[in-house]
Design a protein around this motif. Structure first.
Motif: not given
Length: 212
Positions: A1-6, A23-27, A38-39, A51-57
């Motif tokens: 399972m991919t680890k997540l990093a905020l 990024a190689p080891s975390h989403h 961010l883009e 992979s990434a999830t972008l949160a422009p806030m």
């Protein structure tokens, strides 16, 4: 399972470099106000197969952060790592010349935001996660009234949290980067020879290696 990093403050500088290095080891869940940054980060991560999830806030927006953290919980359950690099770098100025509006910006971003970020993110880290904060010990130096004072408050709270969780987790680390060729550094030291400074990329790798 991919680890997540905020990564809060991921659009440039050390935050950008940490996101790319992880990024190689975390989403990567990348938070910043600057959509363009961010883009660019997303393009870099995707080019390396990540992979990434972008949160422009804005991290100072308590409701936005609450919504983000709730969404992380509902979608993924939790986080492996949180790296907080978001900062407001006010221009250097003598203490008697401090402007109330600029003082409020520095205080809100650098210190006040910690009052909701830690309570929101801590449950996502649980006992096994890791939180990273980055010291810049300039408090008490001349002209650093805005940044030095508010950054010191941020780090004081991080150190308190680290002491509280030493036996129970999550692991909370306060790391000190070497001087880097960043926009923040250039704001404080215009005209400095940037060739003598570390790059955010090299510091990201060094700091993550210290943790390992």
């Amino acid at each position: 399972m991919t680890k997540l990093a905020l990564i809060t403050g991921a659009s440039r500088g050390l935050g950008f470099a940490l996101a790319e290095a992880l990024a190689p080891s975390h989403h990567i869940i990348a938070v910043a106000r600057t959509v363009g940054g961010l883009e660019e980060l997303d393009d870099r991560i995707q080019s390396k197969g990540g992979s990434a999830t972008l949160a422009p806030m804005d991290v100072t927006d308590r409701n936005a952060m609450a919504h983000l953290c709730r969404s992380i919980h509902d979608r993924w359950g939790g986080l492996a790592l949180w790296a907080h690099t978001a900062i407001h770098a006010s221009a250097l100025t003598p203490a008697p010349h401090i402007d109330p509006k600029e003082w409020r910006k520095a205080l809100t971003t650098n210190a006040d935001a910690m009052g909701h970020l830690i309570p929101f993110v801590a449950p996502l880290l649980g006992e096994a996660g890791t939180a990273l904060f980055f010291d810049d010990p300039v408090q008490g130096q001349k002209f650093y009234g805005y940044y030095g004072t508010t950054k010191a408050a941020q780090i004081a709270l991080a150190r308190s949290w680290a002491a509280e969780t030493e036996r129970t987790g999550p692991r909370v680390h306060v790391l000190t980067p070497n001087p880097m060729a960043t926009a923040t550094r250039a704001r404080f030291h215009p005209g400095e020879d940037r060739a003598t400074l570390a790059t955010p990329e090299s510091e990201a790798k060094r700091l993550l290696a210290v943790l390992a």
